[in-house]
Design a protein around this motif. Structure first.
Motif, PDB file in Angstrom:
ATOM      1  N   ALA A   1     -19.258  48.706  12.021  1.00  0.00           N
ATOM      2  CA  ALA A   1     -17.987  48.499  12.710  1.00  0.00           C
ATOM      3  C   ALA A   1     -16.828  48.430  11.724  1.00  0.00           C
ATOM      4  CB  ALA A   1     -18.052  47.216  13.544  1.00  0.00           C
ATOM      5  N   LEU A   2     -17.033  47.722  10.620  1.00  0.00           N
ATOM      6  CA  LEU A   2     -15.971  47.618   9.609  1.00  0.00           C
ATOM      7  C   LEU A   2     -15.713  48.961   8.942  1.00  0.00           C
ATOM      8  CD1 LEU A   2     -16.890  44.173   8.012  1.00  0.00           C
ATOM      9  CD2 LEU A   2     -14.967  44.682   9.537  1.00  0.00           C
ATOM     10  N   GLU A   3     -16.783  49.733   8.726  1.00  0.00           N
ATOM     11  CA  GLU A   3     -16.595  51.063   8.157  1.00  0.00           C
ATOM     12  C   GLU A   3     -15.801  51.950   9.116  1.00  0.00           C
ATOM     13  OE1 GLU A   3     -20.408  52.575   7.229  1.00  0.00           O
ATOM     14  OE2 GLU A   3     -20.745  51.190   5.562  1.00  0.00           O
ATOM     15  N   ALA A   4     -16.078  51.811  10.416  1.00  0.00           N
ATOM     16  CA  ALA A   4     -15.333  52.596  11.402  1.00  0.00           C
ATOM     17  C   ALA A   4     -13.853  52.226  11.373  1.00  0.00           C
ATOM     18  CB  ALA A   4     -15.916  52.371  12.800  1.00  0.00           C
TER      19      ALA A   4
ATOM     20  N   VAL B   1     -27.718  51.642   0.338  1.00  0.00           N
ATOM     21  CA  VAL B   1     -26.997  52.649   1.109  1.00  0.00           C
ATOM     22  C   VAL B   1     -27.380  52.559   2.582  1.00  0.00           C
ATOM     23  CG1 VAL B   1     -26.604  55.120   1.447  1.00  0.00           C
ATOM     24  CG2 VAL B   1     -26.757  54.198  -0.866  1.00  0.00           C
ATOM     25  N   ARG B   2     -28.674  52.454   2.859  1.00  0.00           N
ATOM     26  CA  ARG B   2     -29.119  52.396   4.255  1.00  0.00           C
ATOM     27  C   ARG B   2     -28.549  51.180   4.982  1.00  0.00           C
ATOM     28  NH1 ARG B   2     -34.223  54.123   1.892  1.00  0.00           N
ATOM     29  NH2 ARG B   2     -34.667  56.267   2.579  1.00  0.00           N
ATOM     30  N   ARG B   3     -28.462  50.061   4.284  1.00  0.00           N
ATOM     31  CA  ARG B   3     -27.982  48.822   4.908  1.00  0.00           C
ATOM     32  C   ARG B   3     -26.465  48.678   4.855  1.00  0.00           C
ATOM     33  NH1 ARG B   3     -31.853  44.816   5.830  1.00  0.00           N
ATOM     34  NH2 ARG B   3     -33.966  45.391   5.219  1.00  0.00           N
ATOM     35  N   GLY B   4     -25.797  49.641   4.235  1.00  0.00           N
ATOM     36  CA  GLY B   4     -24.349  49.598   4.205  1.00  0.00           C
ATOM     37  C   GLY B   4     -23.762  48.695   3.142  1.00  0.00           C
ATOM     38  N   ARG B   5     -24.586  48.276   2.175  1.00  0.00           N
ATOM     39  CA  ARG B   5     -24.051  47.430   1.103  1.00  0.00           C
ATOM     40  C   ARG B   5     -23.257  48.250   0.094  1.00  0.00           C
ATOM     41  NH1 ARG B   5     -29.184  44.310   1.835  1.00  0.00           N
ATOM     42  NH2 ARG B   5     -30.239  45.790   0.452  1.00  0.00           N
ATOM     43  N   VAL B   6     -23.615  49.522  -0.067  1.00  0.00           N
ATOM     44  CA  VAL B   6     -22.809  50.447  -0.863  1.00  0.00           C
ATOM     45  C   VAL B   6     -22.603  51.709  -0.031  1.00  0.00           C
ATOM     46  CG1 VAL B   6     -23.665  49.552  -3.062  1.00  0.00           C
ATOM     47  CG2 VAL B   6     -24.787  51.527  -2.022  1.00  0.00           C
ATOM     48  N   ASP B   7     -21.576  52.483  -0.391  1.00  0.00           N
ATOM     49  CA  ASP B   7     -21.230  53.674   0.380  1.00  0.00           C
ATOM     50  C   ASP B   7     -21.956  54.913  -0.120  1.00  0.00           C
ATOM     51  OD1 ASP B   7     -19.188  52.278   1.950  1.00  0.00           O
ATOM     52  OD2 ASP B   7     -18.094  52.185   0.061  1.00  0.00           O
ATOM     53  N   VAL B   8     -22.157  54.989  -1.414  1.00  0.00           N
ATOM     54  CA  VAL B   8     -22.806  56.143  -2.027  1.00  0.00           C
ATOM     55  C   VAL B   8     -23.473  55.659  -3.304  1.00  0.00           C
ATOM     56  CG1 VAL B   8     -20.705  56.793  -3.267  1.00  0.00           C
ATOM     57  CG2 VAL B   8     -22.451  58.527  -2.848  1.00  0.00           C
TER      58      VAL B   8
END
Length: 295
Positions: A71-74, A138-145
């Motif tokens: 949600a925060l990434e969106a 990456v999968r858990r959204g802790r880093v973007d790339v």
């Protein structure tokens, strides 16, 4: 539900400490605690188990965390899309890196990225468990790339851009009985003591599987977290090593001999999630331009 409440929740979930989370969010602890209580009331479930000594996620919190990150990434993508039309890409870019990637000049790479996108805040960090930990981040959204040394089968569900491919070589002390050969096999090395990366690092994952498929159990006697430093430990006569040839410069006192029969391949890549933010897309575009693989 407010965006700020989700930001407080993610900060506490990652820090597992309200004081550190408040400092990270530039807020007082009571404000963070109030935001978490309001979020818990909104979702109808406790998100943290609190005691005087520890903070832990509840099962509901574990379920909510990846969704909160998405949600925060969106929200970030919405802001970035609006800003890009006027002031350029803005936001935060979290990048997982190795402790040493000799083939990639990271300061120069990100200096070039910053020159083109000065409004993007960069956060670079490594993982104690190497590429395996970075893939999970990456999968858990802790880093973007994240830069990766894992084979493709370990990166299912992620978008992968391969930057370079190479083979493994054996690094041997000068004067070793195998040092004068044109190539060595895994069976030639079966009785040696090895210097290697920690478990979970991409290069070790690949070579461990190759030895296992050959029916060989290695003895790793020295573990070094910096891949680039492994040959120096071989030079100190602590064992032999099998490492990717990419960017390798054997130090004085060592010899690099190709690993043959079989030839074991290793890839350096970057992994990201689907639907990348404008900042991630810009970095991937830069990497694709700087590291075009031959056909």
């Amino acid at each position: 539900m407010e965006t700020r409440q989700l930001e407080y929740f993610v900060a506490v979930a990652e820090e597992l400490n309200f004081t550190r989370a408040a400092a990270r969010m530039f807020a007082v602890q009571s404000t963070v605690s109030a935001g978490i209580r309001a979020l818990e009331a909104d979702v109808g479930a406790a998100l943290f188990l609190r005691s005087t000594k520890s903070v832990a996620l509840t099962p509901a919190g574990e379920v909510l965390l990846p969704e909160a990150r998405l949600a925060l990434e969106a929200v970030d993508r919405v802001r970035s899309a609006a800003a890009a039309s006027t002031a350029g890409i803005r936001g935060r870019l979290r990048v997982g890196i190795f402790t040493n990637i000799g083939f990639v000049d990271l300061p120069a790479l990100f200096g070039e990225f910053h020159a083109s996108h000065p409004l993007v805040d960069l956060q670079l960090g490594a993982s104690a468990s190497g590429s395996t930990g970075l893939a999970d981040d990456v999968r858990r959204g802790r880093v973007d790339v994240a830069f990766m040394g894992l084979p493709a089968r370990d990166l299912a569900g992620l978008d992968v851009l391969v930057l370079a491919q190479t083979r493994f070589v054996a690094v041997l002390p000068q004067g070793h009985p195998l040092a004068a050969r044109d190539g060595v096999t895994m069976h030639d090395l079966a009785q040696e003591r090895f210097v290697d990366s920690p478990e979970g690092f991409g290069n070790r994952v690949v070579i461990e599987r190759a030895f296992a498929e050959a029916g060989i159990t290695r003895a790793v006697s020295t573990v070094v977290s910096d891949l680039g430093e492994i040959p120096r430990f071989v030079a100190a006569d602590l064992g032999v090593a099998v490492v990717p040839a990419l960017g390798l410069t054997p130090p004085a006192g060592t010899v690099a001999v190709p690993l043959v029969d079989p030839v074991v391949a290793w890839s350096l890549s970057v992994a990201s999630r689907a639907n990348p933010s404008p900042a991630v897309a810009a970095l991937l575009g830069l990497l694709a331009a700087r590291f075009p693989l031959p056909a």
